[in-house]
Design a protein around this motif. Sequence first.
Motif, mmCIF file in Angstrom:
data_model
loop_
_atom_site.group_PDB
_atom_site.id
_atom_site.type_symbol
_atom_site.label_atom_id
_atom_site.label_comp_id
_atom_site.label_asym_id
_atom_site.label_seq_id
_atom_site.Cartn_x
_atom_site.Cartn_y
_atom_site.Cartn_z
ATOM 1 N N ARG A 253 -3.351 -3.035 5.635
ATOM 2 C CA ARG A 253 -2.692 -2.330 6.741
ATOM 3 C C ARG A 253 -2.921 -0.833 6.670
ATOM 4 O O ARG A 253 -3.031 -0.261 5.599
ATOM 5 C CB ARG A 253 -1.183 -2.554 6.669
ATOM 6 C CG ARG A 253 -0.752 -3.829 7.231
ATOM 7 C CD ARG A 253 0.702 -3.737 7.697
ATOM 8 N NE ARG A 253 1.066 -5.054 8.132
ATOM 9 C CZ ARG A 253 1.938 -5.826 7.515
ATOM 10 N NH1 ARG A 253 2.591 -5.386 6.478
ATOM 11 N NH2 ARG A 253 2.181 -7.027 7.962
ATOM 12 N N THR A 254 -2.907 -0.233 7.837
ATOM 13 C CA THR A 254 -2.881 1.225 7.874
ATOM 14 C C THR A 254 -1.426 1.630 8.079
ATOM 15 O O THR A 254 -0.650 0.899 8.690
ATOM 16 C CB THR A 254 -3.759 1.762 9.026
ATOM 17 O OG1 THR A 254 -3.312 1.188 10.255
ATOM 18 C CG2 THR A 254 -5.218 1.420 8.803
ATOM 19 N N GLY A 255 -1.057 2.753 7.551
ATOM 20 C CA GLY A 255 0.325 3.201 7.688
ATOM 21 C C GLY A 255 1.242 2.507 6.699
ATOM 22 O O GLY A 255 0.805 1.941 5.705
ATOM 23 N N LYS B 262 0.823 -1.202 0.000
ATOM 24 C CA LYS B 262 0.000 0.000 0.000
ATOM 25 C C LYS B 262 0.860 1.256 0.000
ATOM 26 O O LYS B 262 0.799 2.067 -0.902
ATOM 27 C CB LYS B 262 -0.906 -0.020 1.227
ATOM 28 C CG LYS B 262 -1.951 1.055 1.242
ATOM 29 C CD LYS B 262 -2.899 0.817 2.396
ATOM 30 C CE LYS B 262 -4.068 1.762 2.353
ATOM 31 N NZ LYS B 262 -5.014 1.460 3.423
#
Length: 188
Positions: free
Chosen positions: A80-82, A41
């Motif tokens: 995922r975040t970040g 991401k």
Amino acid sequence: MKHKVGILGGTFDPPHLAHLRMAEEAKKQLGLEKILFLPNKIPPHKHISGMASSDERVEMLQLMIEGIDSFEIDTRELMRTGKSYTYDTMRDMISEQPDTDFYFIIGGDMVEYLPKWYHIDDLVKMVTFVGVNRPSYQTEVPYDIVKINMPETTISSTEIRNNIENASTFLPEKVWSYIKEHQLYGKK
């Protein structure tokens, strides 16, 4: 006996023929059972504007590997975040599949960058890194890396995005059609 699985991570923006060739050569030369394509991401080492969306990149990957049973896509990093760190992903994969040896496939550009990877000293104990030659990049680093041979190529996703009008020869036909249909990277 442990399973042998290759992992090819990247932004795949867009996925191109060199990605496919890297996966095929690693599988063949190392006797891997399968290759997992691992789109990320937010790669910690890149700052990209004008990226295709995560869904678009996964769709293009699916088109690229369609019909190749030993190639799969793992989208965990997209959830995922970040920032996405290979260390975190591999820690999770090893926990989920303790009977598997993982081979993390990287191009010469990433081999050169390897000393800067997050928790690299731990990561090299968790996976076998596989380096693929790439023109004008060093493949000598202070870590054990298995090197595979394949014809050198200068194809890069960045160059494809920057010259999308002339990119069809570097992309699988279905990926090229998808880019045109969805008008990605300025292609109308």
